[in-house]
Every structure is written in C-alpha cells, then in structure tokens.
Design a protein around this motif. Sequence first.
Motif, mmCIF file in Angstrom:
data_model
loop_
_atom_site.group_PDB
_atom_site.id
_atom_site.type_symbol
_atom_site.label_atom_id
_atom_site.label_comp_id
_atom_site.label_asym_id
_atom_site.label_seq_id
_atom_site.Cartn_x
_atom_site.Cartn_y
_atom_site.Cartn_z
ATOM 1 N N ASN A 5 16.709 36.924 43.562
ATOM 2 C CA ASN A 5 18.139 36.568 43.812
ATOM 3 C C ASN A 5 19.017 35.387 42.987
ATOM 4 N N ARG A 6 19.631 35.682 41.764
ATOM 5 C CA ARG A 6 19.765 34.802 40.966
ATOM 6 C C ARG A 6 20.854 33.865 41.516
ATOM 7 N N ARG A 7 21.463 34.128 42.774
ATOM 8 C CA ARG A 7 22.373 33.248 43.480
ATOM 9 C C ARG A 7 21.444 31.858 44.003
ATOM 10 N N VAL A 8 20.352 32.163 44.147
ATOM 11 C CA VAL A 8 19.651 30.838 44.455
ATOM 12 C C VAL A 8 19.576 29.589 43.613
ATOM 13 N N LEU A 9 19.861 29.950 42.256
ATOM 14 C CA LEU A 9 19.832 29.130 41.391
ATOM 15 C C LEU A 9 20.850 27.736 41.720
ATOM 16 N N GLY A 44 22.521 35.265 50.910
ATOM 17 C CA GLY A 44 21.949 36.676 50.781
ATOM 18 C C GLY A 44 20.428 36.618 50.458
ATOM 19 N N GLY A 45 19.631 35.684 50.742
ATOM 20 C CA GLY A 45 18.410 35.613 50.733
ATOM 21 C C GLY A 45 17.524 35.099 49.328
ATOM 22 N N MET A 46 16.570 34.127 49.289
ATOM 23 C CA MET A 46 15.773 33.970 48.499
ATOM 24 C C MET A 46 14.621 34.943 48.244
ATOM 25 N N ILE A 47 14.563 35.854 47.097
ATOM 26 C CA ILE A 47 13.488 37.040 47.476
ATOM 27 C C ILE A 47 12.465 36.593 46.385
ATOM 28 N N GLY A 48 11.173 36.725 46.913
ATOM 29 C CA GLY A 48 9.913 36.732 46.202
ATOM 30 C C GLY A 48 9.484 35.205 46.305
ATOM 31 N N PRO A 49 8.664 34.820 45.210
ATOM 32 C CA PRO A 49 7.849 33.395 45.403
ATOM 33 C C PRO A 49 8.655 32.118 45.395
ATOM 34 N N ALA A 59 12.481 27.783 43.712
ATOM 35 C CA ALA A 59 12.993 28.950 44.275
ATOM 36 C C ALA A 59 12.418 30.399 43.398
ATOM 37 N N ARG A 60 11.361 29.908 42.753
ATOM 38 C CA ARG A 60 10.541 31.080 41.833
ATOM 39 C C ARG A 60 9.136 30.797 41.597
#
Lengths: 356, 356, 356
Positions: free
Chosen positions: B114-118, B284-289, B309-310
């Motif tokens: 989710n790019r919004r995490v940035l 909307g959530g931090m997806i993945g690693p 967040a990645r």
Amino acid sequence: MVKTKEILDILENYDKDNIAIATVCSHSSLQIFDGARKEGFRTIGICMGAPPKFYDAFPKAKPDEFFVVKDYKEILSKADELAAKNALIIPHGSFVEYLGAENFQKLRLPTYGNRRVLEWESDRDMSRKWLESAGIKMPKQIKNPEDIDSPMMVKYYGAKGGMGFFVVKNYSDFRKRINPAEKYTIQEFVLGTRYYMHYFYSPIKSDGYKLSRGTLELLGIDRRVESNADEIFRIGSPTELAEAGIYPTFVVTGNLPLMIRESLLPRIFEMGEQVVEKSLELFGGMIGPFCLETVVTDSLELKVFEISARIVAGTNLFISGSPYSDLVDEKLSMGRRIAREIRMARDMDILPEVIS
Amino acid sequence: MVKTKEILDILENYDKDNIAIATVCSHSSLQIFDGARKEGFRTIGICMGAPPKFYDAFPKAKPDEFFVVKDYKEILSKADELAAKNALIIPHGSFVEYLGAENFQKLRLPTYGNRRVLEWESDRDMSRKWLESAGIKMPKQIKNPEDIDSPMMVKYYGAKGGMGFFVVKNYSDFRKRINPAEKYTIQEFVLGTRYYMHYFYSPIKSDGYKLSRGTLELLGIDRRVESNADEIFRIGSPTELAEAGIYPTFVVTGNLPLMIRESLLPRIFEMGEQVVEKSLELFGGMIGPFCLETVVTDSLELKVFEISARIVAGTNLFISGSPYSDLVDEKLSMGRRIAREIRMARDMDILPEVIS
Amino acid sequence: MVKTKEILDILENYDKDNIAIATVCSHSSLQIFDGARKEGFRTIGICMGAPPKFYDAFPKAKPDEFFVVKDYKEILSKADELAAKNALIIPHGSFVEYLGAENFQKLRLPTYGNRRVLEWESDRDMSRKWLESAGIKMPKQIKNPEDIDSPMMVKYYGAKGGMGFFVVKNYSDFRKRINPAEKYTIQEFVLGTRYYMHYFYSPIKSDGYKLSRGTLELLGIDRRVESNADEIFRIGSPTELAEAGIYPTFVVTGNLPLMIRESLLPRIFEMGEQVVEKSLELFGGMIGPFCLETVVTDSLELKVFEISARIVAGTNLFISGSPYSDLVDEKLSMGRRIAREIRMARDMDILPEVIS
C-alpha cells in the motif's frame, strides 16, 4: 621451492580415479573432509601423535584414514607414503604455519592452489605492493614511529591469528609497547566495521562472473571474533585500562556470520577481480579460495588491511551454505567448492591447472 | 499520488499468467529475484547504465531480464514499457530512495503493498503518531535542545541508512554538532540491545496468527551493523574521542542474525498486531513486510525507535530460511514470501488486495 | 524429591506407543515441539491462563494440545491428568524457574534427564566443586570483598538470565552497589570472548565420541546478547557512566550464532568429557543437553564461568541445524536430538535410563 615438473611427475603416477583429499587435522579440516566426501573423494587426516578423538563426534567430517606423524615436519620426509595413497594436499592457515612456510614450499606432493602466492602474501611489503598495484585501497602505512599522530595498528612480521598486534595513539605509546627485537609495520587504524569476504577464483570454470581467464565467486562473509578486544569495553576504555597496564589484544578465537549492504557488491567483486588479475600478471595467479579482510567506513569505502590466499577459518560458519553460496548452489561450503574444483579438473583431465 | 483506479486499469490489461516481478538491482534484490523464481515468476532487474556484472556470480538470483535506465527517474517515463512486460513492482528502501518518495507515489505501475504507508512512515511526527496511538512504546522525544540532560539521539529528517544520526549528552554537545540548516528530531537514547523484527502481514491469508483481517507472521530478526559505532570502542570512549574530534557514526554497513528470548514473542506479536490494526484504521493497512526496530532494555521492555514499512535489508541474511521462518515453511525468505503472496492473490484472482 | 520408584511406576502405566512430549510454553519450546513432532511424538504445551496466540504463526512448532493451568504450581497437583496423557516432561530453564526448583524435584511425572543434577547446578559452591574436581578451569573466586583489586563479577545467588550480576573494580565500588540482604559470590572478570557450548550427553548411544558410558556430542555454539552491557559503550566507558549513576547490566535478551577455532575442539570435548564423567561419579550422571559457559582468553585458554545442565535458549538459533550439528545429521536441533534420544530409549525399551 619444489619444481613444477617434479610435482607433475608425481601427479602423473597417481591413480586419478582414486585421489584422496588430505589436510592437517585443524583450522577448517571438518568442512574440507565433509566437502571432499560429498564430491566423491576419499579423505586423509594428517595429525601429530594420535588421531584426534573429536572427529568421532562428527561422523560426516571424519576422514577415512588418519596419517599420523611424530612432528609436522615429518610430512616432508613421508611425502612418498602420502603420494602412494594418491594424496592431494589442501593447504590451510594452520597447515602452512605448522609445517613452516619454507617447508611448505618444498613439499613434494601435489598441492591445491599456486604455492607461489605464499611469498607475495606472507611479506607485508610484497602483499601491499600486489594489492595497491591492483587498485585496492589499504590503510596508510608509516615508516617512522615518531610520526604516529592518530590511532595506528602495529603488527609484527609473521604475526598469526591476531597475536602480536597492538594499537597505539602516539610515539610514547609506541615506545612503551614495542619489542625492538622484532620487525614490525605501522598501519593506520581505519574506523569502521570489519568484513571478511570469502572469494573463490576458478581458472577453469567458464560460466559465471568472468575474468580474463576463469570465473570469480563470493561464497560468504564473516567477522572474526578477537580476544580480548571484542569484549574489553565491558570493564573500561583503552585509556582507562592502559593506566592499569591492561591492553586490548587481537587473537582470533572464532567467527560470526554477516551480510553486507547489497549496494557494495559491485565494488566487492571489482576488488576480487583486480586482485586476481594482478596475481595472474605477477605470479601466474592465485588459484582457489582467498579472503580480503576489510573495514567498511561510514562513507561506505572498503579498505583492505590484509589478504589471505587460501581457505580461511571464517568459512567454517557455512558448512551447509551461506546466504551467498545458497544463490550459487545448495549446501556449498568452501571445503566442498574446493573438492568440486578438483573433481572438475580431474574429469576434464586438467589437474595441473589447479595444483602446484 | 497515482489513483488506485489507474493502477487497476493497468493491471486489468496484464497477462496474469505471465506476471514479471520487477525491482531495482540493489538492497534486497537477490532474494527478491531468487524468491520470485522459486514461486514461478519471471523476473526483471531495473538498473542504471548497464546490468551489474555481480549477478553472474549468483545464478539463482540473476533476473531473467535487465531493464536499463539512464537515470532512475526514467522508470516513471518508461512505465508503459514495463507495463507491457506485465511488471509488478516490489519496492525496497533503495528503490524508494533512488526514485524519490514523491515520484514513487506517482509511479504508474502495479506495486506490491500500500503506497499510502509512505507518508505515514517517512515523516517522523506522523510515524510517531501512528505507533503511539497503536499502543507502542517509543523513546521519549524532546522539542527543546536545551532540555537535553541525558544521552539523546539526534536524527535529521529523511536520514537514510543511519547517515545523519548522532548522540549528544547535553546542550553544549548538541550545539557543537548540529547543522542548524537541517530539520531534526531529538530522541532519548534507550539503553539496551537492538533487535530488528521482520514481520509479514497478509490481508488475504486466513490460517495462522489471525488479525481482524488476514494474518501476521514473524520471519526473522537481525541486528544492523553500524559503522563506525560498532567498533569505535576499540580506540576510545566517546568522551575521549570527542576531545580528538572523532565521533561515532551510525551508517548501516550490513547485518548479523539474532534470536530473541522466546518469552518476548507474545509481546512481539502483540506489537505487530497493534501496528497493523492501526494502519488498517488510518490508511487502509500496511500490506506485506515491515520491520519494527527495537531496543530491548534490561527490564525486558521493548521500545520501538523506528518502523520500516517494506522489506528491510536485514532479511538478506535468511535467503534459505531463518530459525523463525523454518517453523513456518522450508527455505522461506522474505523475498519468496512476497512472491508467494502475489501468486496466492493471482490464483485467487484478488491481486488488487495486495497492490496499489 | 520424588522417588525414582514412583516415577518408574508411573512410566510403567504409560502407553509407550503414544508418549506425548510436554513442556512449558516458553524458553525453547518451539524447537522442542518441532523436534518432537519430527521424531513422531505428540506434543503438549503447558501454559498459564490461555494458550499463547503466537504459536499460530509457527505451524510446525504449535503443540498438538495445550494444557492450561491457572498457576504453574498447578502442574504439581494436575500431574495425574498429564500422566493420563502419557506426558513425558522436557525441562528447560523457564520450566524450572516458573515451577520453582524444589517443586520441580517433587513433580510426579517422568522427566527427561537426571533431576539430581539440579542441586549440584543451582548452588554456586557445589557447581564449582563439581567442575573444579572435574579438572575445569574457572574464574578465581574471592570470599572477602575487601580483597577486590581487579575487575570482578558479583553475582547474587539464584540470579536468573543475567539479572543480579554486576562488575566492580575495588572495594569502594562494591560497597556502593551491593545489596547486603542478598547472598552473593565474587568472581574474577576474565578478559576474553564468550562462547556458550551446546553439548549433548547420551548414556545409551554407543557410536560416536565415547565416554566411559555412552557418547558426547557438540551441536552448536552461541553468544548471549546481554542488555545493556553489549551496547552501553556507545554512550560512554564504565567509569564515565558510573559518575552519572549508569551501570552495565547483564540481562540476556537473545543470542547470536558463533563458531570457535577448530584447534580448540580437542580441549572442548575433553572439558565436556570431564564434566560428564565427574557427574556420573557424583550423582549418577548429567543426562542430555548441557552448556558450558566459557571465556576464551587471548592465550586461547578456556575458562568456564557457569554450567547449565539442560537445554539452553542459545540452541534456538539452530532449529534447522548448526555448522556443528550438520556434521552429525541433517536438521538436527537440540529439541529434535532430545526427542530422538527418547525415541531410541523407547524403541530399545530402556526409557528409565534417560528419565527420572
């Protein structure tokens, strides 16, 4: 030094389908025997006095046969007996140390790698010449101890495993600690973190990271654990301790596994490449495993403070593979990589290209 | 920021049976390519100037194809070409850094996570708000440098890989070292030992450690190796060195593997859970690693000083599995876990749930 | 202490084909459950309050069944219920700590290992007597704190996981820091690097490194990570910090993997052998895993500062094997080695030889 022709004559008489991988029972012998067996070779453990009992605890790494000598020098006089067993020697740091560098040069047995590297590696001036002319950055060296004006590492010639190293900050420190009877070098103490890269150079493998001749691999990275330098901070700073006559020492007691920033890999391979290419030019090439011992500074520069031109003990960490070798092949220890190289050369009938 | 609809339209046109995993050739690309191949994907390595030669040394991790750009910004203008190759982007720290955070937000290519995490992660105030509101304990922060009365870590905004960090003990230290032109934060230096936890959050996997939606995994733990802070004690204490104008620096040069006390695992999962749940609420959530970068104090408290967040480079240690991921599945690197998630989402026909 | 006859009577009634490996959900339980399953056993996780959710994240290590107690002491009163499930207890450090050493001695359930080791291990005077009479070199110990004239480690009796340890340099330091209400020992602080050896002693296996009865294995080595001692140097030297009332502490927060110089292996096995042989003489033998906690000095001497007579948490690093255990058998964790021993004893119908 033994003549190449003599070695080739000895090899000529070997039963190539029955070669035995032989080394001294120490240093990295467990992985050498384990790797040799996995590549289909018989193994011979050379030991002093009596076979070490500890191999009984590691069935996969116990040599098929022990070759007992009274004294390591006896390997020289009993070379014929080992040759009769089709022994191919894998040298490691303790092998060379126990036998003595000069004796090692004289050993009349087919030996993995190029023995001529030893003269370039064991003399600090020659190794500096080799590396610097290859384009490698090294810690600055000074000749006159009166010029010491920042932290410097003093190393006695021929110091092994970190014994006979010490750090000084000025000339007065130096005078307090030096043994004037011994030959030494004075090297800048580079601030950073240490990484020991385990390279493998094959003159006969053609697919992979190509050099002018053969290919280069990176199979692992470790950091040496040094006693007492790694834990002495728990009781005091160097200055505080010096007042009590306690000094850090740099004796290698073991190793821990490390990864390095991936963005440094291009430079790491370039360095390995430069050192091998220059060795081809200077003395016919450094064949097989070697290690660049580096400090990575906070500007991400790599400075090489030493080179080891054979298998280093840090590879013992990776008997079942490292995060680097796992990207080459499964369960590829350095010991196994060496055995595989010998097997390849044997199968291609070009053993003389990897022994001396 | 690129609109979700645009990305979904691009994805709509992809040949789902022929997706290529693409990332920039650095940081953690070896395991991303290796993992993608093991899960059955083609791979594309994006590089500047020319394909890096070092991949030749790692056949299992060499991308199927290199996509050469003159400058990383060119990825933006050449997005169509990558889309024509069905490229699905895996972002990592260097990818975002080289492209620039703003450009990364604009990239018109389906991107894992989710790019919004940035925006929440890159601003120290927003990330603190996120974590603290999730119930995470962080080092105290002070606004006024005159209040510094114990060891504090000063960090410039946007400092990467530990560059631009320093420790001060009082206001006078601070004044001596600060660059007033730069924005900074001042954070308590928490005494303890550092652990970097590698979590993986799947919004689509239902069996495992369940969250309100999806599941949470812990695949490994590392400690960053920082130059020169990790070895500077060999020449002097911080106070002694400061007199000579030498200061510790915190540039990440690599990583070493670690395990943590098993009795801390309940709290470690709880922390991961809290951070993910809050991210679902906030954006909307931090997806993945993701990685929580912690200090464990001597009262066994965990304090989080940063979140990534990645995928973090510390996961490079575990290309063939870690002591944690080995209890999930065999040889499960983070790179492979990401590829497996994409494969699962593709097979379930719900790719939009894991990309943006 | 529970009588051997009682335990054997309980065991007599067990369905030997349906033994369940049981332990408390902490410390090294993940590898114990994973290893037990791999050797074909059912598993029971004993926990307080409610089953810990984190096992859901590690499917291979999740016990088949949770046995919930209100309080760990309840394991004593509910022993019959566990016996009805054919539970065989694997003790670990937290198990013994949570239950209490005295209660552990009374537990009416077949327990892997020899419970009589506990009295020798938990009392610092008795463990010193055991080790020194076995020929092990330990740090010097002094009785009178006024005699402190070099760095000394003070340890409170029964201190767990490094809590309640501190370093002093002289009597005045000592007086400042000691809690006179507690019993303590004063031990020389040996300069060097720490290695924690993971041994396994089998009284029933006959091939391998032979002792007067059974065989000895070395399955791994770790270094404990201690908070805050391992990173406190980043802000100051011990002397500088003491002025600010900040002291190093030695709480174990985790572990990192290590290899030791191969040339030390003969001595390492000899030490393990001496300790086991003496234990056979003193109390019928220390069965199964044990750990010698050593410092390797710069003259390559090994000094043992403590012994743990059961599985240590450092073995958690090697759930899929260590560079040592890989030379014994593939993927051999300590947890699995224990389960294999129980399986062997069961198959040979000699379970009483490995339980108490």
